[in-house]
Design a protein around this motif. Structure first.
Motif, PDB file in Angstrom:
ATOM      1  N   ARG A  44       0.925   4.159  -2.790  1.00 46.17           N
ATOM      2  CA  ARG A  44       0.515   5.341  -2.509  1.00 46.17           C
ATOM      3  C   ARG A  44       1.663   6.429  -2.992  1.00 46.17           C
ATOM      4  O   ARG A  44       1.557   7.617  -3.513  1.00 46.17           O
ATOM      5  CB  ARG A  44       0.223   5.642  -1.161  1.00 46.17           C
ATOM      6  CG  ARG A  44      -0.117   6.868  -0.623  1.00 46.17           C
ATOM      7  CD  ARG A  44      -0.876   6.835   0.517  1.00 46.17           C
ATOM      8  NE  ARG A  44       0.067   6.470   1.794  1.00 46.17           N
ATOM      9  CZ  ARG A  44       0.233   5.335   2.457  1.00 46.17           C
ATOM     10  NH1 ARG A  44      -0.780   4.475   2.426  1.00 46.17           N
ATOM     11  NH2 ARG A  44       1.134   5.168   3.041  1.00 46.17           N
ATOM     12  N   GLU A  77       0.810  -1.268   0.126  1.00 47.89           N
ATOM     13  CA  GLU A  77      -0.078   0.000  -0.047  1.00 47.89           C
ATOM     14  C   GLU A  77       0.933   1.178  -0.104  1.00 47.89           C
ATOM     15  O   GLU A  77       0.495   2.180  -0.697  1.00 47.89           O
ATOM     16  CB  GLU A  77      -0.999   0.024   1.195  1.00 47.89           C
ATOM     17  CG  GLU A  77      -1.915   1.174   1.344  1.00 47.89           C
ATOM     18  CD  GLU A  77      -2.795   1.375   2.493  1.00 47.89           C
ATOM     19  OE1 GLU A  77      -3.250   2.206   2.697  1.00 47.89           O
ATOM     20  OE2 GLU A  77      -2.967   0.100   3.213  1.00 47.89           O
ATOM     21  N   PHE A 116      -7.813  10.918  -5.901  1.00 43.64           N
ATOM     22  CA  PHE A 116      -6.563  10.889  -6.858  1.00 43.64           C
ATOM     23  C   PHE A 116      -6.960  11.776  -7.994  1.00 43.64           C
ATOM     24  O   PHE A 116      -6.271  11.224  -9.232  1.00 43.64           O
ATOM     25  CB  PHE A 116      -6.108   9.527  -6.811  1.00 43.64           C
ATOM     26  CG  PHE A 116      -5.567   8.726  -5.616  1.00 43.64           C
ATOM     27  CD1 PHE A 116      -4.307   9.231  -5.037  1.00 43.64           C
ATOM     28  CD2 PHE A 116      -6.324   7.701  -5.123  1.00 43.64           C
ATOM     29  CE1 PHE A 116      -4.044   8.582  -4.240  1.00 43.64           C
ATOM     30  CE2 PHE A 116      -5.760   7.098  -3.955  1.00 43.64           C
ATOM     31  CZ  PHE A 116      -4.559   7.495  -3.459  1.00 43.64           C
ATOM     32  N   MET A 164      -5.850   3.200  -7.771  1.00 45.35           N
ATOM     33  CA  MET A 164      -6.347   4.348  -7.873  1.00 45.35           C
ATOM     34  C   MET A 164      -8.047   4.226  -7.953  1.00 45.35           C
ATOM     35  O   MET A 164      -8.791   4.884  -7.433  1.00 45.35           O
ATOM     36  CB  MET A 164      -5.763   5.390  -8.654  1.00 45.35           C
ATOM     37  CG  MET A 164      -6.418   6.677  -8.664  1.00 45.35           C
ATOM     38  SD  MET A 164      -5.598   7.890  -9.838  1.00 45.35           S
ATOM     39  CE  MET A 164      -6.158   6.978 -11.325  1.00 45.35           C
ATOM     40  N   GLU A 168       1.298   9.698  -5.190  1.00 44.04           N
ATOM     41  CA  GLU A 168       1.571  10.736  -5.011  1.00 44.04           C
ATOM     42  C   GLU A 168       2.578  11.749  -5.658  1.00 44.04           C
ATOM     43  O   GLU A 168       2.509  12.818  -5.921  1.00 44.04           O
ATOM     44  CB  GLU A 168       2.262  10.626  -3.337  1.00 44.04           C
ATOM     45  CG  GLU A 168       1.214  10.370  -2.184  1.00 44.04           C
ATOM     46  CD  GLU A 168       1.846  10.299  -0.935  1.00 44.04           C
ATOM     47  OE1 GLU A 168       3.143  10.359  -0.921  1.00 44.04           O
ATOM     48  OE2 GLU A 168       1.130  10.013   0.116  1.00 44.04           O
ATOM     49  N   HIS A 185     -12.753   7.599  -3.100  1.00 42.60           N
ATOM     50  CA  HIS A 185     -11.585   7.035  -3.358  1.00 42.60           C
ATOM     51  C   HIS A 185     -10.979   7.594  -4.632  1.00 42.60           C
ATOM     52  O   HIS A 185      -9.785   7.850  -4.776  1.00 42.60           O
ATOM     53  CB  HIS A 185     -11.699   5.415  -3.396  1.00 42.60           C
ATOM     54  CG  HIS A 185     -10.238   4.967  -3.332  1.00 42.60           C
ATOM     55  ND1 HIS A 185      -9.255   4.712  -2.487  1.00 42.60           N
ATOM     56  CD2 HIS A 185      -9.908   4.286  -4.706  1.00 42.60           C
ATOM     57  CE1 HIS A 185      -8.290   4.140  -2.962  1.00 42.60           C
ATOM     58  NE2 HIS A 185      -8.596   3.610  -4.278  1.00 42.60           N
ATOM     59  N   ALA A 207      -0.481   0.867  -9.743  1.00 40.56           N
ATOM     60  CA  ALA A 207      -0.949   2.015  -8.930  1.00 40.56           C
ATOM     61  C   ALA A 207      -2.176   2.639  -9.504  1.00 40.56           C
ATOM     62  O   ALA A 207      -2.947   3.162  -8.733  1.00 40.56           O
ATOM     63  CB  ALA A 207       0.389   3.020  -8.934  1.00 40.56           C
TER      64      ALA A 207
END
Length: 204
Positions: A31, A27, A111, A80, A35, A107, A76
């Motif tokens: 993440r 995770e 992003f 998302m 980011e 959720h 990733a």
């Protein structure tokens, strides 16, 4: 990101781990990628070293889980998007509302900057387009299956253009979700109104 192979587009088979998988580490790694993307880092600029540093893990931890950077970024972006929603399979309208609502979930919206930052890259690099398609195609195919079922059951016109209808359902939702393209259209009830508007022309 050049010479991306078909295998990596589908999510290349990861290297066998030398120890049991750590969900918390997974995770943190995923993440970290999101980011970096949301901060404006290009796919090409993101390095395994940068991801490892952001996630607080060693590079070896990442390479035990993902064969290469492309496979990591695909996972990733898929994370998302979240899991595919379960469909009741009883009503075309209800299933379409479920699918579009899932794409606009809290959720996914968290992003939204990632998607916005990927848009310029989609225009510049065909390999990134293919990467993004690899992530989104399962969702699109699920929506196609709902439309095909609607044709088979007589809920939808038998001459319905499935691909055009798919575009009409997903395009406005994406643009409005990212940019609030039409501020006079409230979020409350947006999905239901969108689906009902499209179905007026698509219904049998």
């Amino acid at each position: 990101m050049n010479d991306m192979t078909t295998a990596s587009l589908a999510g290349q088979e990861r290297k066998a781990p030398g120890r049991p998988r750590n969900a918390q580490a997974d995770e943190a790694i995923l993440r970290a990628v999101l980011e970096l993307l949301s901060e404006g880092q290009t796919v090409a600029a993101i390095s395994i070293e940068a991801v490892a540093a952001r996630a607080g893990v060693g590079k070896a931890t990442i390479y035990r889980r993902w064969a290469n950077k492309e496979a990591l970024i695909i996972d990733a972006v898929a994370a998302m998007k979240g899991p595919l929603p379960a469909l009741a399979g009883e009503s075309v309208r209800d299933d379409l509302v479920t699918l579009i609502t899932a794409n606009r979930s809290g959720h996914a919206r968290g992003f939204s900057k990632v998607t916005a930052c990927l848009l310029p890259e989609l225009l510049r690099d065909d390999s990134i387009v293919e990467m993004y398609k690899a992530v989104t195609e399962p969702r699109r195919e699920l929506m196609r299956s709902v439309l095909r079922r609607g044709i088979a059951t007589g809920e939808l016109r038998d001459d319905l253009d499935i691909e055009l209808t798919l575009l009409m359902l997903t395009g406005p939702s994406m643009m409005h979700g990212l940019f609030q393209w039409q501020p006079r259209v409230p979020d409350e009830g947006f999905v239901e109104k969108l689906v009902d508007g499209v179905l007026r022309g698509a219904a049998a």
